[in-house]
Structures are given as C-alpha cells and as structure tokens.
Design a protein around this motif. Structure first.
Motif, PDB file in Angstrom:
ATOM      1  N   GLN A  82      -3.854  15.769   9.083  1.00 42.85           N
ATOM      2  CA  GLN A  82      -4.888  14.867   8.560  1.00 42.85           C
ATOM      3  C   GLN A  82      -4.533  13.408   8.838  1.00 42.85           C
ATOM      4  N   GLY A  83      -5.508  12.543   8.628  1.00 43.58           N
ATOM      5  CA  GLY A  83      -5.246  11.118   8.721  1.00 43.58           C
ATOM      6  C   GLY A  83      -4.597  10.611   7.449  1.00 43.58           C
ATOM      7  N   LEU A  84      -4.533   9.312   7.307  1.00 40.23           N
ATOM      8  CA  LEU A  84      -3.910   8.689   6.143  1.00 40.23           C
ATOM      9  C   LEU A  84      -4.963   8.415   5.075  1.00 40.23           C
TER      10      LEU A  84
ATOM     11  N   LYS B 275      -3.020   0.331  -4.010  1.00 38.92           N
ATOM     12  CA  LYS B 275      -2.711  -0.926  -3.339  1.00 38.92           C
ATOM     13  C   LYS B 275      -2.390  -1.992  -4.367  1.00 38.92           C
TER      14      LYS B 275
ATOM     15  N   PHE C 158       3.566   7.411   2.846  1.00 38.64           N
ATOM     16  CA  PHE C 158       3.934   6.215   3.596  1.00 38.64           C
ATOM     17  C   PHE C 158       3.685   4.963   2.756  1.00 38.64           C
TER      18      PHE C 158
ATOM     19  N   GLN D 206       9.095   4.701   7.310  1.00 35.22           N
ATOM     20  CA  GLN D 206       9.243   5.914   8.105  1.00 35.22           C
ATOM     21  C   GLN D 206       8.637   7.132   7.430  1.00 35.22           C
TER      22      GLN D 206
ATOM     23  N   PHE E  39       4.571  -0.036   8.516  1.00 31.98           N
ATOM     24  CA  PHE E  39       4.814   1.179   7.744  1.00 31.98           C
ATOM     25  C   PHE E  39       6.297   1.502   7.646  1.00 31.98           C
TER      26      PHE E  39
ATOM     27  N   TYR F 247       0.052   5.240   1.227  1.00 32.36           N
ATOM     28  CA  TYR F 247      -0.866   6.197   1.821  1.00 32.36           C
ATOM     29  C   TYR F 247      -0.216   7.581   1.787  1.00 32.36           C
TER      30      TYR F 247
ATOM     31  N   LEU G 151      -5.623   6.488   1.435  1.00 30.48           N
ATOM     32  CA  LEU G 151      -5.091   5.452   0.570  1.00 30.48           C
ATOM     33  C   LEU G 151      -4.905   5.979  -0.840  1.00 30.48           C
TER      34      LEU G 151
ATOM     35  N   GLY H 281      -5.199  -7.891   9.633  1.00 28.14           N
ATOM     36  CA  GLY H 281      -3.885  -7.976  10.235  1.00 28.14           C
ATOM     37  C   GLY H 281      -3.184  -6.644  10.125  1.00 28.14           C
ATOM     38  N   LYS H 282      -2.209  -6.476  10.970  1.00 29.95           N
ATOM     39  CA  LYS H 282      -1.581  -5.157  11.083  1.00 29.95           C
ATOM     40  C   LYS H 282      -0.783  -4.804   9.841  1.00 29.95           C
ATOM     41  N   LEU H 283      -0.705  -3.502   9.599  1.00 30.23           N
ATOM     42  CA  LEU H 283       0.180  -2.954   8.581  1.00 30.23           C
ATOM     43  C   LEU H 283       1.501  -2.572   9.226  1.00 30.23           C
TER      44      LEU H 283
ATOM     45  N   GLN I 223      -0.422  11.521   3.677  1.00 23.51           N
ATOM     46  CA  GLN I 223      -0.904  12.259   4.854  1.00 23.51           C
ATOM     47  C   GLN I 223      -0.581  13.739   4.687  1.00 23.51           C
TER      48      GLN I 223
ATOM     49  N   PHE J 272       0.836  -1.195   0.000  1.00 26.01           N
ATOM     50  CA  PHE J 272       0.000   0.000   0.000  1.00 26.01           C
ATOM     51  C   PHE J 272       0.872   1.247   0.000  1.00 26.01           C
TER      52      PHE J 272
END
Lengths: 115, 116
Positions: free
Chosen positions: A42-44, A49, A90, A107, A105, A36, A46, A101-103, A38, A34
C-alpha cells in the motif's frame, strides 16, 4: 544536515500491549512533523501531524505523538495495540511555514503484533 | 473524495527500455511530489512541482530521470534507458501548499517498477 532517525528497525509487541515508536530529527528550525503508516503493498497513510501549539497530538486509529523540542523527538504511542496495527511506520519532517517542500523520512520501523 | 492515483500499479521492463509513470493528484492540490522507495535507500525525494514548475528537482538521481506536469494536474515521471538499480516503488503525493504553510502531503498507492 537534515535527517530523521528511527532507532528501531523492527519491534514486536503483544496484542493489547502499549506501543512507543521513537523518532528523532535534526533540522535547522522546528520542522513540521508527521507519522505515516504503510501496510504491505500500500501507499503511505497519514496518522498524525504536528505544526505548532499543543505538543501532544492525536491521530487516527487511536495513535498519539508527543513533540519534545528539547529532545528533538516526536515519538508515536498507542495504549493498546491491535493485530491490524502490524505495518511499517515512518516518521517524517517537512519545512515549516512553507507552501510546499519535500519531506525527509526516517528509515521506518516495522511493527509485528503477537496474538 | 478521490485520492491520489497512480498508474500502472506494476511495471516490469527490460534493462535499457524507457518507462513512463503517471500520477493524478487530488483535485485542487497545487503541489505534487515524487518519491522513490527502495530496500537499500528507504524513502527518497525525487522532485517537487508547484503548479507546472519544478522548484526542487534535487533528488533526481541522474539525467535519465525526468518529470513533467501539465495543466497543473497530471504528472509523468519518465525513466530512460532503465537500469536494474531503478527497480523500486515510485510514490506520488500531492498537497494544497496553501499560503501560511501547514502543508500535508497525501500519497498514492505507488507504482512498483521491476527492471529485469
């Protein structure tokens, strides 16, 4: 260990120039991939993908990314950058064939656009 | 449609106080995630819910951190006895987590926590 590397912390490009942001990953199997974006405060959001199939994927705002299995890379590109593209980007990986499941990321790469 | 919402957007607290952060996922999304974004550590996973259960809470940094999810919807992240190193932006995400994978997480705007 699973990890994502974005080698460039900060990149500056001129408006109208092309852009490539690098992403390399280390994972046990081919993960889901993915990008993303930002904007400040703000948030992330997409951008695009990759799950499987065609290794060149198209996203929103004119972005595309290419998955290269041999290089464990998923670089983001845009042919002509606009001032509104200035933001932090990101790259992330997630577990394949999973129902959640977790992503993990990278840096992040901060993009500045010169007029 | 409505995206992921989080409240409050900003929270300032004193060291030692407890705080609660709330996340409302996208309707119908069964999976919910909490991440933390701080200057030194980047984006870190905290906990993942599938329905009301948490199959992965490996990212919670200490026992001062806890989270719950009720009714398969709203989640609350609680930080007890806050410390200055807890200052960060706390991001929530949700996903369909459908059978067959190809899961995509959608993020909320975050809660900026400042511990004085």
């Amino acid at each position: 260990a699973q990890s994502v590397t974005q080698p460039d912390i900060h990149i500056t490009v001129s408006e109208g120039a092309s852009l490539e942001l690098r992403c390399n990953y280390s994972y046990g199997a081919t993960p889901y991939l993915f990008w993303y974006v930002q904007s400040p405060g703000q948030g992330l959001q997409l951008l695009l993908k990759y799950f499987s199939g065609d290794t060149l994927v198209q996203g929103i705002k004119g972005f595309e990314a290419e998955f290269k299995r041999s290089q464990s890379s998923f670089n983001l590109r845009k042919p002509s950058v606009h001032w509104s593209d200035a933001a932090e980007y990101f790259c992330a990986v997630g577990p394949p064939y999973n129902q959640g499941g977790k992503l993990i990321f990278g840096q992040g790469t901060e993009l500045s656009v010169k007029p | 449609g409505a995206g992921v919402s989080q409240s409050p957007s900003n929270k300032v607290t004193e060291k030692g106080k407890d705080v609660e952060l709330r996340c409302d996922p996208i309707s119908g999304h069964t999976a919910l995630y909490w991440y933390r974004q701080s200057l030194g550590q980047g984006l870190e996973f905290l906990i993942y819910f599938q329905g009301n259960s948490a199959p992965d809470k490996s990212g919670l940094p200490s026992d001062r951190f806890s989270a719950e999810r009720t009714g398969g919807s709203v989640s609350t992240l609680t930080i007890q006895r806050t410390q200055q190193e807890d200052s960060a932006v706390y991001l929530c995400a949700s996903s369909l987590a459908r059978v067959g994978g190809q899961d995509t997480q959608y993020f909320g705007p975050g809660t900026r926590l400042t511990v004085l």
